[in-house]
Design a protein around this motif. Structure first.
Motif, mmCIF file in Angstrom:
data_model
loop_
_atom_site.group_PDB
_atom_site.id
_atom_site.type_symbol
_atom_site.label_atom_id
_atom_site.label_comp_id
_atom_site.label_asym_id
_atom_site.label_seq_id
_atom_site.Cartn_x
_atom_site.Cartn_y
_atom_site.Cartn_z
ATOM 1 N N ASP A 172 80.955 30.910 85.545
ATOM 2 C CA ASP A 172 79.747 31.423 84.892
ATOM 3 C C ASP A 172 78.596 30.468 85.183
ATOM 4 O O ASP A 172 78.770 29.402 85.774
ATOM 5 C CB ASP A 172 79.947 31.616 83.379
ATOM 6 C CG ASP A 172 80.390 30.347 82.674
ATOM 7 O OD1 ASP A 172 80.021 29.237 83.117
ATOM 8 O OD2 ASP A 172 81.119 30.440 81.674
ATOM 9 N N LYS A 195 78.467 35.879 84.012
ATOM 10 C CA LYS A 195 79.417 36.339 82.997
ATOM 11 C C LYS A 195 78.705 37.137 81.918
ATOM 12 O O LYS A 195 77.638 36.757 81.440
ATOM 13 C CB LYS A 195 80.131 35.148 82.363
ATOM 14 C CG LYS A 195 81.097 35.517 81.227
ATOM 15 C CD LYS A 195 81.918 34.325 80.772
ATOM 16 C CE LYS A 195 81.097 33.294 80.052
ATOM 17 N NZ LYS A 195 81.927 32.180 79.528
ATOM 18 N N ARG A 197 79.746 38.257 78.197
ATOM 19 C CA ARG A 197 80.779 38.068 77.179
ATOM 20 C C ARG A 197 80.598 39.085 76.057
ATOM 21 O O ARG A 197 79.525 39.213 75.481
ATOM 22 C CB ARG A 197 80.726 36.658 76.596
ATOM 23 C CG ARG A 197 81.780 36.405 75.516
ATOM 24 C CD ARG A 197 81.706 35.002 74.958
ATOM 25 N NE ARG A 197 82.158 33.999 75.897
ATOM 26 C CZ ARG A 197 83.439 33.733 76.151
ATOM 27 N NH1 ARG A 197 84.393 34.424 75.552
ATOM 28 N NH2 ARG A 197 83.752 32.788 77.009
ATOM 29 N N ARG A 198 81.683 39.773 75.747
ATOM 30 C CA ARG A 198 81.665 40.729 74.645
ATOM 31 C C ARG A 198 82.495 40.254 73.454
ATOM 32 O O ARG A 198 82.421 40.819 72.376
ATOM 33 C CB ARG A 198 82.191 42.083 75.125
ATOM 34 C CG ARG A 198 81.355 42.687 76.257
ATOM 35 C CD ARG A 198 81.804 44.096 76.590
ATOM 36 N NE ARG A 198 80.987 44.669 77.651
ATOM 37 C CZ ARG A 198 81.257 44.552 78.945
ATOM 38 N NH1 ARG A 198 82.331 43.867 79.335
ATOM 39 N NH2 ARG A 198 80.479 45.100 79.850
ATOM 40 N N ASP A 202 87.126 38.952 75.758
ATOM 41 C CA ASP A 202 86.616 40.136 76.462
ATOM 42 C C ASP A 202 85.376 39.723 77.257
ATOM 43 O O ASP A 202 84.284 39.603 76.704
ATOM 44 C CB ASP A 202 86.281 41.238 75.453
ATOM 45 C CG ASP A 202 85.829 42.537 76.136
ATOM 46 O OD1 ASP A 202 85.908 42.611 77.384
ATOM 47 O OD2 ASP A 202 85.392 43.460 75.426
ATOM 48 N N VAL A 203 85.566 39.493 78.559
ATOM 49 C CA VAL A 203 84.466 39.076 79.418
ATOM 50 C C VAL A 203 84.463 39.894 80.703
ATOM 51 O O VAL A 203 85.494 40.408 81.142
ATOM 52 C CB VAL A 203 84.550 37.568 79.772
ATOM 53 C CG1 VAL A 203 84.421 36.703 78.538
ATOM 54 C CG2 VAL A 203 85.833 37.258 80.516
ATOM 55 N N GLU A 204 83.283 40.012 81.270
ATOM 56 C CA GLU A 204 83.120 40.692 82.557
ATOM 57 C C GLU A 204 82.470 39.713 83.525
ATOM 58 O O GLU A 204 81.493 39.034 83.174
ATOM 59 C CB GLU A 204 82.251 41.933 82.381
ATOM 60 C CG GLU A 204 82.005 42.730 83.649
ATOM 61 C CD GLU A 204 81.139 43.949 83.394
ATOM 62 O OE1 GLU A 204 80.376 44.316 84.309
ATOM 63 O OE2 GLU A 204 81.206 44.502 82.284
ATOM 64 N N THR A 229 87.953 33.994 81.024
ATOM 65 C CA THR A 229 86.846 33.886 81.970
ATOM 66 C C THR A 229 87.370 33.531 83.359
ATOM 67 O O THR A 229 87.015 34.158 84.363
ATOM 68 C CB THR A 229 85.835 32.826 81.496
ATOM 69 O OG1 THR A 229 85.249 33.251 80.266
ATOM 70 C CG2 THR A 229 84.733 32.632 82.528
ATOM 71 N N ARG A 232 89.405 36.573 84.842
ATOM 72 C CA ARG A 232 88.596 37.683 85.365
ATOM 73 C C ARG A 232 87.911 37.284 86.672
ATOM 74 O O ARG A 232 87.784 38.083 87.596
ATOM 75 C CB ARG A 232 87.541 38.110 84.333
ATOM 76 C CG ARG A 232 88.076 38.602 82.989
ATOM 77 C CD ARG A 232 88.861 39.899 83.086
ATOM 78 N NE ARG A 232 90.236 39.693 83.472
ATOM 79 C CZ ARG A 232 91.200 39.241 82.632
ATOM 80 N NH1 ARG A 232 90.915 38.920 81.386
ATOM 81 N NH2 ARG A 232 92.441 39.104 83.049
#
Length: 301
Positions: A172, A195, A197-198, A202-204, A229, A232
């Protein structure tokens, strides 16, 4: 110099490496936890006259809540026994991430815990603290000797040896400071992901424009906690054709099944410093810590 280094059983190995590097006697604190979770600590000094003028306490603050109580008990007792200078070597420093109120009503722990440490110790030495909205550690721990070191140079040496020509990639944007430092020392290419972050797990991850197909990639960061993190990012890299994905970290927190999560994402090697004791430890920080500690001990109290 009338000084000694105290440590606990679980951190005996890195603490003794530091003591040896500094020429200090290493002594162990006895820790007992009662059934009601209260602590009893016993120091290796039978009488007040046996206490040195300077005590160095080695305690990395992962799993911090009990450890902060340990620091309180140890420091207050040592002062009562005539110790004039207390130095904390905390290779991992907890509660630095909550540096602002991200949501209304949240307590900003960074300055509260920092203030607590400043009341107890004359000097604090740490490695790669999570300082993203302040420039210096003494803004969180308001004492003259608030020293923040970095594990990036030592990790960079290892990466250059193990993966020559690798792409250094931060998972990130916050990892840029460590990735850039390592790249400057090794000449390796570097970039960072973006990154979203939700939640805690839960990260994208969005990869940079840098081509990764066919390349050895080393994900580099200060800390991995849940592992999501890093996982993903590794999955995205493997999907983009990376030849290999390894991970280099200063702090291997690895809460719960974090390491399994990372492995399942296709990560090969995981290298960490011994700031937090873990099976992935590949780098001893004693030489770096010893230099900083020698400077503190050589200064006026």
């Amino acid at each position: 110099m009338d000084a000694a280094l105290l440590h606990f059983t679980d951190e005996a190995a890195p603490a003794r490496r530091l003591a040896e590097a500094c020429g200090l006697a290493a002594r162990e604190v006895e820790r007992h936890c009662f059934p009601d979770a209260e602590l009893r600590l016993t120091l290796p000094f039978a009488e007040a006259q046996a206490f040195p003028e300077t005590l160095v306490l080695y305690r990395s603050l992962d799993r911090p809540n009990d450890k902060l109580v340990e620091l309180l008990l140890l420091a207050r007792h040592a002062r009562r026994q005539g110790v004039t200078r207390l130095v904390l070597v905390a290779p991992y420093l907890a509660y630095m991430r909550q540096d602002i109120a991200f949501h209304p009503g949240e307590i900003v722990s960074q300055t509260i815990v920092g203030g607590f440490l400043a009341e107890l110790f004359d000097a604090v030495i740490t490695v790669d603290p999570h300082l993203h909205r302040i420039e210096r550690l003494d803004q969180a721990i308001p004492i003259a000797h608030a020293i923040a070191l970095s594990g990036a140079p030592r990790l960079a040496e290892l990466i250059a040896e193990k993966r020559p020509g690798a792409l250094l990639l931060g998972p990130d944007e916050e990892a840029l400071q460590w990735v850039a430092q390592a790249a400057a020392l090794t000449g390796l290419d570097h970039a960072t992901c973006r990154k979203v972050r939700r939640g805690d797990r839960d990260v994208e991850i969005h990869l940079p424009d840098t081509p990764v197909a066919g390349r050895a990639v080393v994900l580099m960061d200060d800390v991995a906690s849940s592992g999501h993190t890093v996982a993903r990012a590794a999955e995205a890299l493997k999907a983009a054709g990376a030849a290999s994905v390894d991970v280099a970290l200063t702090h291997a927190l690895f809460a719960g099944d974090a390491l399994a999560v990372i492995r399942e994402a296709g990560v090969g090697e995981v290298w960490s410093t011994d700031c937090i004791a873990h099976d992935s430890n590949a780098i001893a920080m004693a030489p770096v810590l010893a230099e900083a500690l020698a400077g503190v001990l050589g200064s006026r109290p």
